[in-house]
Design a protein around this motif. Structure first.
Motif, PDB file in Angstrom:
ATOM      1  N   TYR A   1     -58.163  31.429 -27.899  1.00 20.40           N
ATOM      2  CA  TYR A   1     -58.138  31.756 -26.470  1.00 20.40           C
ATOM      3  C   TYR A   1     -56.811  31.313 -25.862  1.00 20.40           C
ATOM      4  CZ  TYR A   1     -63.163  31.227 -27.503  1.00 20.40           C
ATOM      5  OH  TYR A   1     -64.418  31.287 -28.070  1.00 20.40           O
TER       6      TYR A   1
ATOM      7  N   TYR B   1     -55.497  30.275 -21.956  1.00 19.24           N
ATOM      8  CA  TYR B   1     -55.846  29.997 -20.561  1.00 19.24           C
ATOM      9  C   TYR B   1     -54.582  29.605 -19.797  1.00 19.24           C
ATOM     10  CZ  TYR B   1     -60.762  29.195 -21.974  1.00 19.24           C
ATOM     11  OH  TYR B   1     -62.051  29.313 -22.453  1.00 19.24           O
TER      12      TYR B   1
ATOM     13  N   GLN C   1     -53.670  27.137 -16.312  1.00 21.74           N
ATOM     14  CA  GLN C   1     -54.230  26.153 -15.396  1.00 21.74           C
ATOM     15  C   GLN C   1     -53.308  26.002 -14.206  1.00 21.74           C
ATOM     16  OE1 GLN C   1     -54.606  22.027 -16.798  1.00 21.74           O
ATOM     17  NE2 GLN C   1     -56.555  21.862 -15.717  1.00 21.74           N
TER      18      GLN C   1
ATOM     19  N   GLY D   1     -56.186  22.977  -8.745  1.00 18.61           N
ATOM     20  CA  GLY D   1     -57.362  23.349  -7.965  1.00 18.61           C
ATOM     21  C   GLY D   1     -58.100  24.580  -8.445  1.00 18.61           C
ATOM     22  N   LEU D   2     -57.529  25.296  -9.400  1.00 17.81           N
ATOM     23  CA  LEU D   2     -58.173  26.530  -9.870  1.00 17.81           C
ATOM     24  C   LEU D   2     -58.787  26.377 -11.251  1.00 17.81           C
ATOM     25  CD1 LEU D   2     -55.605  29.219  -8.692  1.00 17.81           C
ATOM     26  CD2 LEU D   2     -57.745  28.522  -7.592  1.00 17.81           C
ATOM     27  N   GLY D   3     -58.658  25.232 -11.847  1.00 17.41           N
ATOM     28  CA  GLY D   3     -59.225  25.038 -13.170  1.00 17.41           C
ATOM     29  C   GLY D   3     -58.508  25.880 -14.208  1.00 17.41           C
ATOM     30  N   LEU D   4     -59.226  26.190 -15.258  1.00 22.11           N
ATOM     31  CA  LEU D   4     -58.690  26.993 -16.350  1.00 22.11           C
ATOM     32  C   LEU D   4     -59.203  28.419 -16.213  1.00 22.11           C
ATOM     33  CD1 LEU D   4     -59.382  24.265 -18.942  1.00 22.11           C
ATOM     34  CD2 LEU D   4     -57.155  25.336 -18.747  1.00 22.11           C
TER      35      LEU D   4
ATOM     36  N   LEU E   1     -59.166  32.289 -17.975  1.00 21.91           N
ATOM     37  CA  LEU E   1     -58.968  32.933 -19.264  1.00 21.91           C
ATOM     38  C   LEU E   1     -58.031  34.137 -19.140  1.00 21.91           C
ATOM     39  CD1 LEU E   1     -59.896  32.923 -22.264  1.00 21.91           C
ATOM     40  CD2 LEU E   1     -61.753  34.443 -21.539  1.00 21.91           C
TER      41      LEU E   1
ATOM     42  N   LEU F   1     -49.460  25.760 -16.196  1.00 26.91           N
ATOM     43  CA  LEU F   1     -49.717  25.161 -17.500  1.00 26.91           C
ATOM     44  C   LEU F   1     -50.513  26.161 -18.335  1.00 26.91           C
ATOM     45  CD1 LEU F   1     -50.870  21.479 -16.882  1.00 26.91           C
ATOM     46  CD2 LEU F   1     -49.077  22.209 -18.454  1.00 26.91           C
TER      47      LEU F   1
ATOM     48  N   PHE G   1     -52.677  26.856 -21.843  1.00 26.65           N
ATOM     49  CA  PHE G   1     -53.389  26.198 -22.935  1.00 26.65           C
ATOM     50  C   PHE G   1     -53.938  27.221 -23.909  1.00 26.65           C
ATOM     51  CE2 PHE G   1     -53.362  21.821 -21.782  1.00 26.65           C
ATOM     52  CZ  PHE G   1     -53.316  21.790 -20.397  1.00 26.65           C
TER      53      PHE G   1
ATOM     54  N   GLN H   1     -64.970  24.416 -27.378  1.00 18.69           N
ATOM     55  CA  GLN H   1     -63.578  24.835 -27.502  1.00 18.69           C
ATOM     56  C   GLN H   1     -62.677  23.614 -27.627  1.00 18.69           C
ATOM     57  OE1 GLN H   1     -62.341  27.842 -24.705  1.00 18.69           O
ATOM     58  NE2 GLN H   1     -64.193  29.058 -25.019  1.00 18.69           N
TER      59      GLN H   1
ATOM     60  N   PHE I   1     -58.770  22.309 -27.419  1.00 17.80           N
ATOM     61  CA  PHE I   1     -57.563  22.718 -26.725  1.00 17.80           C
ATOM     62  C   PHE I   1     -56.310  22.112 -27.341  1.00 17.80           C
ATOM     63  CE2 PHE I   1     -58.990  25.016 -22.968  1.00 17.80           C
ATOM     64  CZ  PHE I   1     -60.355  24.747 -22.995  1.00 17.80           C
TER      65      PHE I   1
END
Lengths: 109, 115
Positions: B33, B35, B37, B40-43, B45, B88, B90, B104, B106
């Motif tokens: 996967y 992602y 980041q 404030g929005l998290g990860l 996809l 960022l 990942f 998962q 990372f």
């Protein structure tokens, strides 16, 4: 509205405090509920996961899921400075994960 | 040695440039996967691949492409980088367990800045 909501913090607590981290969600199909911990400049690491409703305990950490309220929590007892990190909740129906925005926790000595 | 590695770890580039981020894993997992980041929005996809011949778009695939060169390698490309792709990035891997749970794993992340 996002599928998974999480207060971004930061949350600052003294060493030894009990910490409560929470997420709410809107998708009732979620079955797996996870907490990932992310240290600064690192990738997230799985801390705990729970299937469906209920509690799960692992040392100082307890995860709770209330599917009726669409609400999950992570409790940290006797918090330590080494617990300082960003905590991300994540949920899935089996394959793909949906993450909350993360809560930054700071535990002060 | 790290199970999931990403290169480069940091990259600064200019608008319009083509960028490739690489991911390698030694976990033997079939699923990989990408992602991004943002604060404030998290990860979120971008793309995912369940095996070498399988590529799927994620939530935010516009402006990105991927290549699964082998079971162990999954690359993310930005064909023409723009400043709002500063984030960022990942890479993650997983293998479905007998219980159906998808843990998962990372990589350490790539910090990309587009000027």
């Amino acid at each position: 509205q996002k599928e998974v909501e999480q207060d971004p913090g930061p949350l600052s607590v003294p060493e030894g405090a009990i910490v409560s981290l929470n997420c709410t969600y809107s998708n009732s199909a979620f079955q797996y509920f996870m907490w990932y911990r992310q240290y600064s400049r690192k990738g997230p690491e799985l801390l705990m996961y729970t299937y469906s409703s209920g509690n799960k305990e692992d040392g100082r950490f307890t995860a709770q899921v209330d599917k009726s309220s669409k609400y999950i929590s992570l409790f940290i007892r006797d918090s330590q400075p080494s617990d300082s990190a960003t905590y991300l909740c994540a949920m899935s129906t089996g394959n793909m994960l949906t993450f909350g925005g993360g809560t930054r926790l700071m535990v002060k000595p | 040695d790290a199970d999931v590695t990403q290169t480069p770890r940091n990259r600064i580039t200019k608008t319009g440039k083509r960028i490739m981020l690489e991911c390698s894993q030694t976990k033997g997992h079939d699923r990989m996967y990408w992602y991004r980041q943002d604060p404030g929005l998290g990860l979120r996809l971008i793309y995912y691949s369940f095996d070498v011949k399988d590529i799927n778009k994620g939530e935010i695939s516009d402006g990105y492409s991927v290549s699964r060169q082998a079971q162990a390698k999954f690359s993310l490309s930005l064909e023409s980088a723009i400043p709002n792709q500063t984030a960022l990035y990942f890479c993650a891997t997983s293998d479905i367990g007998t219980s159906g749970f998808n843990e998962q794993f990372f990589g350490p992340g790539t910090r990309l800045t587009v000027l």
